[in-house]
Design an enzyme around this catalytic site. Structure first.
Site, mmCIF file in Angstrom:
data_model
loop_
_atom_site.group_PDB
_atom_site.id
_atom_site.type_symbol
_atom_site.label_atom_id
_atom_site.label_comp_id
_atom_site.label_asym_id
_atom_site.label_seq_id
_atom_site.Cartn_x
_atom_site.Cartn_y
_atom_site.Cartn_z
ATOM 1 N N GLY A 143 0.827 -1.197 0.000
ATOM 2 C CA GLY A 143 0.000 0.000 0.000
ATOM 3 C C GLY A 143 0.861 1.245 0.000
ATOM 4 O O GLY A 143 2.087 1.186 0.089
ATOM 5 N N ARG A 144 0.194 2.373 -0.096
ATOM 6 C CA ARG A 144 0.896 3.646 -0.109
ATOM 7 C C ARG A 144 0.262 4.577 0.902
ATOM 8 O O ARG A 144 -0.954 4.756 0.925
ATOM 9 C CB ARG A 144 0.838 4.264 -1.509
ATOM 10 C CG ARG A 144 1.647 5.560 -1.622
ATOM 11 C CD ARG A 144 1.823 5.979 -3.060
ATOM 12 N NE ARG A 144 0.570 6.411 -3.657
ATOM 13 C CZ ARG A 144 0.489 7.217 -4.717
ATOM 14 N NH1 ARG A 144 1.605 7.664 -5.282
ATOM 15 N NH2 ARG A 144 -0.671 7.565 -5.213
ATOM 16 N N GLY A 195 0.664 8.499 3.163
ATOM 17 C CA GLY A 195 0.810 9.889 2.774
ATOM 18 C C GLY A 195 2.246 10.294 2.490
ATOM 19 O O GLY A 195 2.498 11.232 1.734
ATOM 20 N N PHE A 196 3.196 9.554 3.081
ATOM 21 C CA PHE A 196 4.597 9.969 2.965
ATOM 22 C C PHE A 196 5.516 8.877 2.436
ATOM 23 O O PHE A 196 6.722 9.086 2.327
ATOM 24 C CB PHE A 196 5.114 10.417 4.336
ATOM 25 C CG PHE A 196 4.210 11.402 5.011
ATOM 26 C CD1 PHE A 196 4.033 12.676 4.490
ATOM 27 C CD2 PHE A 196 3.519 11.070 6.163
ATOM 28 C CE1 PHE A 196 3.193 13.593 5.106
ATOM 29 C CE2 PHE A 196 2.689 11.978 6.791
ATOM 30 C CZ PHE A 196 2.520 13.242 6.254
ATOM 31 N N VAL A 207 4.178 1.066 2.022
ATOM 32 C CA VAL A 207 4.089 -0.019 2.996
ATOM 33 C C VAL A 207 4.424 -1.319 2.266
ATOM 34 O O VAL A 207 3.794 -1.646 1.264
ATOM 35 C CB VAL A 207 2.691 -0.112 3.629
ATOM 36 C CG1 VAL A 207 2.647 -1.257 4.632
ATOM 37 C CG2 VAL A 207 2.312 1.199 4.306
ATOM 38 N N LYS A 216 6.358 0.175 7.239
ATOM 39 C CA LYS A 216 5.832 1.457 6.793
ATOM 40 C C LYS A 216 6.978 2.457 6.757
ATOM 41 O O LYS A 216 7.622 2.707 7.776
ATOM 42 C CB LYS A 216 4.727 1.940 7.737
ATOM 43 C CG LYS A 216 4.087 3.264 7.313
ATOM 44 C CD LYS A 216 2.899 3.615 8.202
ATOM 45 C CE LYS A 216 2.216 4.897 7.760
ATOM 46 N NZ LYS A 216 1.015 5.206 8.559
ATOM 47 N N ASP A 256 -9.919 8.594 12.421
ATOM 48 C CA ASP A 256 -9.865 8.213 11.007
ATOM 49 C C ASP A 256 -10.438 6.818 10.777
ATOM 50 O O ASP A 256 -9.898 6.031 10.006
ATOM 51 C CB ASP A 256 -8.434 8.290 10.488
ATOM 52 C CG ASP A 256 -8.367 8.401 8.960
ATOM 53 O OD1 ASP A 256 -9.401 8.730 8.340
ATOM 54 O OD2 ASP A 256 -7.284 8.168 8.390
#
Length: 586
Positions: free
Chosen positions: A225-226, A228-229, A232, A247, A341
């Site tokens: 996955g991706r 915000g910065f 992963v 991460k 979130d």
């Protein structure tokens, strides 16, 4: 060519998940004799006392191995271990079963009903002399002071259980007997254990527990996955072969978005919350350009992925996932955090079908002045959007999570989030909000969702309605998760099984790459702003306290490694790679 590389990485990742047993690719960096001697000398005088050591899982395991393999005191050790197991269990049923098993094994009869009878039978079963003076002294010295092996996790569920089990034995019974047996065991084996190879190996691992890990200690698999910065990835700890998720957050990207404090908040929150319902932080470390978090590898994908596959969840699935997520939220609230979130994308599934909350990047401590929208529009609570008469944003607390939980629960049941729906958009537009975002915000503040009876039975509609009450003080959950647990929609749930993490999940994901393709995940572009961004010394100092090792996770990793090594009957050593490195994936 890119598709071929993706296929190769996918195959390596799936192969790693389905391998039987760890496959280390690097030797443990054991300290030399002098370094270990100096390390021992630096410790407090009571650091190596047996009571202190046995408050930790790995030293307790090493002591158990020594006692069972090198002495004739196995019965005492088994009793101590059973007491530890009893104290870790949650609920009357589980504790009652363990209590019965212990009485049968060590008391000689299930009819034993008091401490004197059980103590007498123990004296016959376990060769030792236990007097009233022993009982009085050891109870005074050990019980209730957080020392001795029984203290391991002992208080975790005491309040919920109420100190009762099905055989009517008081918990203090096991405290007292464990204290006595452990005192006898210590007298018989402490000196021998201290001079044993097992003790030396234990010290080596305790030394390594304090040593910082670095990027080269991990071998990467495919991108999962991706954030915000950064990305992963699946990864493997080279020394133990244990699989984790890595991460990575690029310091430049963090700096450009002025998100240093959010990044630090995530690291601190992950270290603070210890729950089977929240993804656990194992290691944290830094390089010159990145910061790293090593987390539980949840190979089953996120719940957004599974919702897209199924359209909506069955009632059994929805109840199971909701129960675990609710307890994860409560674990955060208990530590003074609000998550902010909650959405299906942030709920990960393990290969066993169990789900956990992940991505604590927006989690923060609850304060009297906490305000401002955070998270994902459509899951925001009304109090995040409200302003007072002067136009200032209003403070909020933990109840924003229960609103988001209600949105997500409705999505589990129907496949649609109430405030990310066509109905919500139309409501806002009909009220004059032409922009999509503002229309959704207005719906969040004013609209009461309708519950389609084809998806929502009476209890489902009721719990969702109460979770989505605009006034947070009247919202279900204002007084904690217990309010939700008591709702009729959860009446089929066995909370003892859920809380003790023993409930079998309703769905087990396939052993496959349960994530988007690597091409869909994409990569970060290095634009002009990124290339021109320079990291200064003050930027590096932000992360001076970043490095961290989770002691319990490290010790669990070591125990699993040693148990597999014992089963093999030989040392578990890495293959000799031609390049001598750790990055060969086997």
């Amino acid at each position: 060519m890119e598709e071929l590389q993706d296929a190769i990485e996918d195959a390596q990742y799936v192969n790693a998940m389905t391998d039987e047993g760890p496959k280390p690719s690097k030797e443990w960096p054991y300290p030399d004799k002098q370094t270990l001697t100096d390390w021992k000398a630096s410790k407090p005088s009571d650091f190596f006392d047996l009571e202190k050591l046995c408050e930790q899982s790995m030293p307790l395991y090493m002591l158990s191995r020594y006692v069972k393999e090198e002495t004739s005191n196995s019965a005492e050790m088994l009793f101590v271990e059973d007491c530890c197991r009893y104290r870790r269990l949650y609920g009357n049923v589980a504790r009652g079963a363990q209590c019965t098993a212990m009485v049968e094994a060590f008391g000689g009869s299930t009819e034993v009903q008091n401490i004197d009878m059980l103590e007498s039978n123990l004296e016959r079963k376990i060769h030792g002399s236990y007097t009233d003076a022993d009982l009085e002294k050891m109870t005074a010295d050990t019980v209730g002071k957080g020392t001795g092996p029984l203290a391991l996790g002992g208080a975790l569920w005491d309040e919920a259980v109420g100190g009762h089990n099905s055989k009517n034995y008081d918990d203090l019974l096991w405290d007292k007997l464990d204290a006595i047996v452990f005192a006898q065991l210590k007298t018989k084996v402490a000196a021998g254990f201290k001079g044993s190879l097992m003790h030396e190996k234990m010290c080596q691992f305790l030394y390594l527990q304090e040593a910082a890990v670095e990027e080269d200690d991990f071998a990467l698999f495919r991108v999962l996955g991706r954030g915000g910065f950064g990305m992963v990835n699946g990864c493997k700890k080279c020394t133990s072969g244990k699989l984790y998720a890595m991460k990575v957050m690029n310091k430049k990207r963090v700096k450009l978005k002025r998100s240093e404090q959010l990044t630090l908040n995530e690291r601190v929150a992950l270290a603070a919350v210890d729950s089977p319902f929240v993804v656990s932080l194992k290691y944290a470390f830094v390089s010159e350009v990145d910061v790293f978090l090593i987390l539980d590898l949840m190979t089953g994908g996120d719940l957004s992925f599974h919702l897209a596959q199924k359209q909506k969840f069955s009632k059994e699935e929805a109840q199971y996932y909701a129960a675990r997520i609710m307890l994860g939220c409560q674990a955060l609230h208990d530590e003074g955090y609000v998550y902010r979130d909650l959405k299906p994308e942030n709920i990960l599934m393990g290969d066993d079908g169990k789900v956990r909350i992940t991505d604590l990047g927006l989690a923060c401590k609850i304060t009297k002045t906490l305000h401002g929208a955070a998270g994902t529009r459509g899951y925001w609570a009304p109090e995040m959007l409200r302003r007072d008469k002067k136009g200032k944003k209003m403070p909020y607390g933990h109840c924003v999570d229960w609103w988001s939980f209600g949105c997500m629960l409705a999505e589990f049941i129907s496949g649609v989030c109430p405030f990310r729906s066509e109905a919500a958009l139309k409501y806002g537009q009909d009220k004059g909000k032409t922009e999509k975002e503002k229309a959704i915000d207005l719906a969040t503040l004013e609209m009461d969702p309708e519950w389609d009876p084809e998806s929502f039975d009476e209890d489902a509609a009721d719990i969702c309605s109460k979770l989505l009450i605009k006034d947070e003080k009247k919202r279900l959950g204002w007084n904690g998760a217990k309010e939700l647990m008591d709702h009729p929609w959860f009446k089929e749930i066995d909370w003892e099984m859920i809380i003790s993490d023993r409930q079998v999940p309703p769905y087990i994901p396939p052993k496959d790459v349960n994530a988007a393709s690597q091409s869909d995940i994409g990569q970060f572009s290095e634009d002009k702003a990124f290339k021109n961004c320079k990291l200064e010394e003050k930027d590096q100092q932000v992360y001076k306290d970043w490095n961290w090792t989770n002691p319990r996770s490290f010790q669990t990793e070591v125990i699993e490694f040693l148990m597999y090594e014992k089963a093999l009957g030989r040392p578990l050593t890495p293959p000799r790679a031609a390049n001598g490195g750790c990055c060969q994936i086997s």
